[in-house]
Design an enzyme around this catalytic site. Sequence first.
Site, PDB file in Angstrom:
ATOM      1  N   ASN A   9       0.873  -1.187   0.000  1.00 42.11           N
ATOM      2  CA  ASN A   9       0.000   0.000   0.000  1.00 42.11           C
ATOM      3  C   ASN A   9       0.902   1.227   0.000  1.00 42.11           C
ATOM      4  OD1 ASN A   9      -1.775   2.065   0.566  1.00 42.11           O
ATOM      5  ND2 ASN A   9      -2.289   1.345   2.636  1.00 42.11           N
ATOM      6  N   LYS A  11      -0.019   4.251  -0.203  1.00 40.58           N
ATOM      7  CA  LYS A  11      -0.677   5.421   0.410  1.00 40.58           C
ATOM      8  C   LYS A  11      -0.493   6.643  -0.502  1.00 40.58           C
ATOM      9  CE  LYS A  11      -0.091   3.151   4.793  1.00 40.58           C
ATOM     10  NZ  LYS A  11       0.100   3.224   6.250  1.00 40.58           N
ATOM     11  N   HIS A  93      -9.234   0.730   5.334  1.00 37.99           N
ATOM     12  CA  HIS A  93      -7.942   0.980   6.005  1.00 37.99           C
ATOM     13  C   HIS A  93      -8.192   1.900   7.202  1.00 37.99           C
ATOM     14  CE1 HIS A  93      -3.896   2.336   6.830  1.00 37.99           C
ATOM     15  NE2 HIS A  93      -3.467   1.287   6.153  1.00 37.99           N
ATOM     16  N   GLU A  95      -6.657   4.345   8.230  1.00 38.01           N
ATOM     17  CA  GLU A  95      -6.497   5.776   7.924  1.00 38.01           C
ATOM     18  C   GLU A  95      -7.767   6.342   7.299  1.00 38.01           C
ATOM     19  OE1 GLU A  95      -2.790   5.387   5.768  1.00 38.01           O
ATOM     20  OE2 GLU A  95      -1.822   4.801   7.635  1.00 38.01           O
ATOM     21  N   GLU A 163      -4.736  -5.349  10.809  1.00 35.97           N
ATOM     22  CA  GLU A 163      -3.749  -4.280  10.991  1.00 35.97           C
ATOM     23  C   GLU A 163      -4.020  -3.551  12.308  1.00 35.97           C
ATOM     24  OE1 GLU A 163      -1.939  -3.060   6.996  1.00 35.97           O
ATOM     25  OE2 GLU A 163      -3.696  -1.830   7.303  1.00 35.97           O
ATOM     26  N   GLY A 169       3.007   2.055  10.716  1.00 34.43           N
ATOM     27  CA  GLY A 169       3.953   3.156  10.554  1.00 34.43           C
ATOM     28  C   GLY A 169       4.708   3.519  11.821  1.00 34.43           C
ATOM     29  N   SER A 209       3.976  -2.286  10.158  1.00 31.47           N
ATOM     30  CA  SER A 209       5.429  -2.318  10.380  1.00 31.47           C
ATOM     31  C   SER A 209       6.090  -3.630   9.965  1.00 31.47           C
ATOM     32  CB  SER A 209       5.752  -1.987  11.842  1.00 31.47           C
ATOM     33  OG  SER A 209       5.348  -0.657  12.146  1.00 31.47           O
TER      34      SER A 209
HETATM   35  P1  PGA Z   1       3.296   0.165   7.467  1.00 33.25           P
HETATM   36  O1  PGA Z   1       1.783   0.360   6.957  1.00 33.25           O
HETATM   37  O2  PGA Z   1       3.806  -1.103   6.851  1.00 33.25           O
HETATM   38  O3  PGA Z   1       4.021   1.381   6.948  1.00 33.25           O
HETATM   39  O4  PGA Z   1       3.251   0.088   8.938  1.00 33.25           O
HETATM   40  C1  PGA Z   1       0.913  -0.740   6.882  1.00 33.25           C
HETATM   41  C2  PGA Z   1      -0.423  -0.308   6.338  1.00 33.25           C
HETATM   42  O5  PGA Z   1      -0.913   0.769   6.685  1.00 33.25           O
HETATM   43  O6  PGA Z   1      -1.032  -1.047   5.529  1.00 33.25           O
END
Ligand code: PGA
Length: 249
Positions: A9, A11, A93, A95, A163, A169, A209
């Site tokens: 992803n 983003k 997601h 976010e 997740e 992140g 992560s």
């Molecule tokens: P990350 O993001 O690997 O940067 O922690 C994972 C995600 O949001 O799908």
Amino acid sequence: MRRKLAAGNWKMNGTQARLDVLDALNAAHVSTPCDIVICPPAHLLIPAAKACATGAVEIGAQDTHTAAKGAFTGDISAEMIADSGASHVIVGHSERREGYGETDATVCAKAIAAHAVRLTAIVCIGESLAEREAGSALDVIAAQLQGSVPEGSTGDNVVVAYEPIWAIGTGKIPTMAQIGEVHAQLRQDLIARFGPEIGGAIRLLYGGSVKPGNASEIFAVPDVDGALVGGASLAAADFTPIITALADS
Ligand code: PGA
């Protein structure tokens, strides 16, 4: 046997210059025995799909509107995503859930919109740090799974990504026992709802992560069928060892 899946992803990162990553991934994974999906920002869907027309990498979008078309300034529909040559779309997601107030019902409607045009929905669920610390993570996740994954889901049209929000992140990951506990419950709940054949075929990804250095131990956890990777999917030098760890797991 469920085929393993490494999904990236991007983003809101990447201009056309980053399409080089796709060329590198396609070159490195001609015969890697797992599925690879990259979800770039919307403006790259068409060139990304073209760049991957003959390669191993498939393309996904990061979100879809629930409606097929209409007066929704700034949005993109599942039909448009499919028209771009993409085969997958991330829905729910954290976010989007946190930043745009998306509920389980919204996420479910988005997955249904994806299914209507034969896109595979990557449905994201996961608890907050407060929920984890309060001991309610498993209940939260069970409710999100029930509310976000639509009727008619199959191993072909749905992937579930666990997740934990506090791991995205941040460089923090749950213990392998915590990941295992969640994935075992997800598998059990999917089988209870959809029966052993379909519930046993829906793939479960871990996300948050995932890096080259921790991928192997995560992929050794039972019922982890792959990963949804953010930051470490932006460069082929990071994502390739993760894909290789998955193939070797
Ligand atoms: P990350 O993001 O690997 O940067 O922690 C994972 C995600 O949001 O799908």
